[in-house]
Design an enzyme around this catalytic site. Sequence first.
Site, PDB file in Angstrom:
ATOM      1  N   VAL A  64       0.818  -1.228   0.000  1.00 13.51           N
ATOM      2  CA  VAL A  64       0.000   0.000   0.000  1.00 13.51           C
ATOM      3  C   VAL A  64       0.847   1.272   0.000  1.00 13.51           C
ATOM      4  O   VAL A  64       0.306   2.370  -0.103  1.00 13.51           O
ATOM      5  CB  VAL A  64      -1.039   0.027   1.161  1.00 13.51           C
ATOM      6  CG1 VAL A  64      -2.006  -1.144   1.052  1.00 13.51           C
ATOM      7  CG2 VAL A  64      -0.357   0.082   2.518  1.00 13.51           C
ATOM      8  N   ASN A  90      -7.545  -2.364   4.881  1.00 15.85           N
ATOM      9  CA  ASN A  90      -7.316  -3.018   6.170  1.00 15.85           C
ATOM     10  C   ASN A  90      -5.836  -3.060   6.555  1.00 15.85           C
ATOM     11  O   ASN A  90      -5.509  -3.056   7.740  1.00 15.85           O
ATOM     12  CB  ASN A  90      -7.878  -4.447   6.091  1.00 15.85           C
ATOM     13  CG  ASN A  90      -7.430  -5.320   7.233  1.00 15.85           C
ATOM     14  OD1 ASN A  90      -7.832  -5.126   8.374  1.00 15.85           O
ATOM     15  ND2 ASN A  90      -6.552  -6.280   6.946  1.00 15.85           N
ATOM     16  N   SER A 140      -8.626   2.673  14.463  1.00 14.57           N
ATOM     17  CA  SER A 140      -8.257   2.074  15.754  1.00 14.57           C
ATOM     18  C   SER A 140      -8.778   2.973  16.868  1.00 14.57           C
ATOM     19  O   SER A 140      -8.870   4.195  16.676  1.00 14.57           O
ATOM     20  CB  SER A 140      -6.737   1.974  15.862  1.00 14.57           C
ATOM     21  OG  SER A 140      -6.352   1.744  17.210  1.00 14.57           O
ATOM     22  N   TYR A 154       1.048   6.389  15.048  1.00  6.06           N
ATOM     23  CA  TYR A 154      -0.055   5.448  14.748  1.00  6.06           C
ATOM     24  C   TYR A 154      -1.399   6.122  15.004  1.00  6.06           C
ATOM     25  O   TYR A 154      -2.321   6.061  14.171  1.00  6.06           O
ATOM     26  CB  TYR A 154       0.117   4.213  15.634  1.00  6.06           C
ATOM     27  CG  TYR A 154      -0.940   3.135  15.483  1.00  6.06           C
ATOM     28  CD1 TYR A 154      -0.961   2.303  14.366  1.00  6.06           C
ATOM     29  CD2 TYR A 154      -1.908   2.935  16.478  1.00  6.06           C
ATOM     30  CE1 TYR A 154      -1.920   1.292  14.244  1.00  6.06           C
ATOM     31  CE2 TYR A 154      -2.863   1.933  16.365  1.00  6.06           C
ATOM     32  CZ  TYR A 154      -2.864   1.118  15.240  1.00  6.06           C
ATOM     33  OH  TYR A 154      -3.819   0.115  15.117  1.00  6.06           O
ATOM     34  N   ALA A 155      -1.500   6.793  16.154  1.00  7.62           N
ATOM     35  CA  ALA A 155      -2.757   7.462  16.516  1.00  7.62           C
ATOM     36  C   ALA A 155      -3.126   8.542  15.494  1.00  7.62           C
ATOM     37  O   ALA A 155      -4.288   8.670  15.099  1.00  7.62           O
ATOM     38  CB  ALA A 155      -2.632   8.083  17.912  1.00  7.62           C
ATOM     39  N   ALA A 156      -2.125   9.296  15.055  1.00  9.72           N
ATOM     40  CA  ALA A 156      -2.390  10.368  14.083  1.00  9.72           C
ATOM     41  C   ALA A 156      -2.881   9.781  12.758  1.00  9.72           C
ATOM     42  O   ALA A 156      -3.829  10.292  12.150  1.00  9.72           O
ATOM     43  CB  ALA A 156      -1.127  11.194  13.870  1.00  9.72           C
ATOM     44  N   LYS A 158      -4.372   6.880  12.285  1.00  7.03           N
ATOM     45  CA  LYS A 158      -5.690   6.264  12.434  1.00  7.03           C
ATOM     46  C   LYS A 158      -6.786   7.319  12.636  1.00  7.03           C
ATOM     47  O   LYS A 158      -7.945   7.095  12.264  1.00  7.03           O
ATOM     48  CB  LYS A 158      -5.677   5.279  13.607  1.00  7.03           C
ATOM     49  CG  LYS A 158      -4.787   4.049  13.370  1.00  7.03           C
ATOM     50  CD  LYS A 158      -5.287   3.214  12.214  1.00  7.03           C
ATOM     51  CE  LYS A 158      -4.575   1.869  12.124  1.00  7.03           C
ATOM     52  NZ  LYS A 158      -5.039   1.068  10.958  1.00  7.03           N
TER      53      LYS A 158
HETATM   54  P1  NAD Z   1      -2.144  -8.090  11.104  1.00  5.37           P
HETATM   55  O1  NAD Z   1      -0.738  -7.702  11.362  1.00  5.37           O
HETATM   56  O2  NAD Z   1      -2.508  -9.526  11.111  1.00  5.37           O
HETATM   57  O3  NAD Z   1      -2.639  -7.487   9.719  1.00  5.37           O
HETATM   58  C1  NAD Z   1      -2.048  -6.390   9.085  1.00  5.37           C
HETATM   59  C2  NAD Z   1      -1.736  -6.803   7.659  1.00  5.37           C
HETATM   60  O4  NAD Z   1      -1.233  -5.656   6.952  1.00  5.37           O
HETATM   61  C3  NAD Z   1      -0.651  -7.892   7.575  1.00  5.37           C
HETATM   62  O5  NAD Z   1      -1.141  -8.980   6.807  1.00  5.37           O
HETATM   63  C4  NAD Z   1       0.485  -7.204   6.853  1.00  5.37           C
HETATM   64  O6  NAD Z   1       1.157  -8.069   5.955  1.00  5.37           O
HETATM   65  C5  NAD Z   1      -0.218  -6.113   6.073  1.00  5.37           C
HETATM   66  N1  NAD Z   1       0.673  -5.027   5.697  1.00  5.37           N
HETATM   67  C6  NAD Z   1       1.604  -4.392   6.461  1.00  5.37           C
HETATM   68  N2  NAD Z   1       2.246  -3.458   5.733  1.00  5.37           N
HETATM   69  C7  NAD Z   1       1.700  -3.492   4.487  1.00  5.37           C
HETATM   70  C8  NAD Z   1       1.933  -2.769   3.298  1.00  5.37           C
HETATM   71  N3  NAD Z   1       2.871  -1.814   3.200  1.00  5.37           N
HETATM   72  N4  NAD Z   1       1.194  -3.077   2.198  1.00  5.37           N
HETATM   73  C9  NAD Z   1       0.249  -4.043   2.257  1.00  5.37           C
HETATM   74  N5  NAD Z   1      -0.004  -4.768   3.354  1.00  5.37           N
HETATM   75  C10 NAD Z   1       0.719  -4.491   4.464  1.00  5.37           C
HETATM   76  O7  NAD Z   1      -3.007  -7.313  12.196  1.00  5.37           O
HETATM   77  P2  NAD Z   1      -4.555  -6.925  12.227  1.00  5.37           P
HETATM   78  O8  NAD Z   1      -4.807  -6.606  13.636  1.00  5.37           O
HETATM   79  O9  NAD Z   1      -5.401  -7.905  11.532  1.00  5.37           O
HETATM   80  O10 NAD Z   1      -4.552  -5.544  11.438  1.00  5.37           O
HETATM   81  C11 NAD Z   1      -5.572  -5.168  10.520  1.00  5.37           C
HETATM   82  C12 NAD Z   1      -5.906  -3.706  10.743  1.00  5.37           C
HETATM   83  O11 NAD Z   1      -6.538  -3.560  12.017  1.00  5.37           O
HETATM   84  C13 NAD Z   1      -4.693  -2.790  10.776  1.00  5.37           C
HETATM   85  O12 NAD Z   1      -4.964  -1.606  10.059  1.00  5.37           O
HETATM   86  C14 NAD Z   1      -4.539  -2.485  12.253  1.00  5.37           C
HETATM   87  O13 NAD Z   1      -3.865  -1.288  12.514  1.00  5.37           O
HETATM   88  C15 NAD Z   1      -5.982  -2.459  12.676  1.00  5.37           C
HETATM   89  N6  NAD Z   1      -6.213  -2.587  14.117  1.00  5.37           N
HETATM   90  C16 NAD Z   1      -5.871  -3.713  14.798  1.00  5.37           C
HETATM   91  C17 NAD Z   1      -6.110  -3.799  16.159  1.00  5.37           C
HETATM   92  C18 NAD Z   1      -5.762  -5.025  16.975  1.00  5.37           C
HETATM   93  O14 NAD Z   1      -5.891  -4.984  18.210  1.00  5.37           O
HETATM   94  N7  NAD Z   1      -5.318  -6.102  16.347  1.00  5.37           N
HETATM   95  C19 NAD Z   1      -6.712  -2.723  16.825  1.00  5.37           C
HETATM   96  C20 NAD Z   1      -7.059  -1.594  16.114  1.00  5.37           C
HETATM   97  C21 NAD Z   1      -6.810  -1.533  14.755  1.00  5.37           C
END
Ligand code: NAD
Length: 251
Positions: A64, A90, A140, A154-156, A158
């Site tokens: 991305v 995502n 988030s 990260y907060a900024a 999101k």
């Molecule tokens: P995860 O690490 O399993 O999923 C994140 C995915 O993003 C991974 O598969 C990774 O390969 C991919 N990724 C990272 N950099 C990338 C890039 N440059 N291009 C394409 N793909 C890339 O974790 P998750 O928790 O399933 O995360 C999904 C979303 O949920 C994220 O945006 C994360 O910030 C958000 N989120 C997660 C939580 C939590 O507690 N797990 C809480 C709030 C928000």
Amino acid sequence: MPDARAAIITGAASGIGRALSAHYAARGVHVVIGTFPGDPHDPEETLKLVEDAGGKAVIKEVDVRSTDSVESFAEESLSSFGRLDYAIANAGILRNAALDSLTDEKWTDMLDVDLTGVLRTLRSGAARMSDGGAMVAVSSIAGGVYGWEEHAHYAAAKAGVLGLVRSVAVELGPRKIRANAVIPGLIETPQSLDPVNSLGPEGLKRAGQDIPWGRVGRPEEVASVIGFLTSEDSVYITGQSLIVDGGLTVK
Ligand code: NAD
């Protein structure tokens, strides 16, 4: 019978993206599974879940951080399934950095993935939707409502996602394309299980005890809300953000 709908999901080789792929498969939505080159997560496992649920999917690499990569990712939906209906931004990274070590480079790298990456995904998705559609970006609680020390970048990013989605929702309303965000709380995925940048397994278990629901969330519990936000059941909801946190932020 109308043609089956098709979705692109970035970061679908693990966590919430993987669970969403399975959710869509069970509802007859075809999926382009976005996998990040060099990432340890196995997209074949996502594909297997989809096929076990009787669905159809293709795996496509996407970074991305690159506009070209995201454009060809979205294009894959047209070449594989002849249409694109849902774009799910995502993919995301989480890094830990106290303010005094939060360099411009760390800041820029974070925003490139977690904010500009969302823009690239929604923009390339919208450009290929010809019959209305729906988009969801994953924010988030750290960006929506909750202060988390040592995660300012990260907060900024999101928080930026929430403004981006509201603006896009207004702009694309006339084309019958909706844009919403989900705001997950603590969800057990590879991201939160990382003890360096997030809570790790022990930290998650402890944190879960303080959540009104009594535990941290499961990826499927966010996936089903994203599924709702792209389904006809939410056809009059756009520009909104839904918190999915088991009550953590209202306690
Ligand atoms: P995860 O690490 O399993 O999923 C994140 C995915 O993003 C991974 O598969 C990774 O390969 C991919 N990724 C990272 N950099 C990338 C890039 N440059 N291009 C394409 N793909 C890339 O974790 P998750 O928790 O399933 O995360 C999904 C979303 O949920 C994220 O945006 C994360 O910030 C958000 N989120 C997660 C939580 C939590 O507690 N797990 C809480 C709030 C928000």
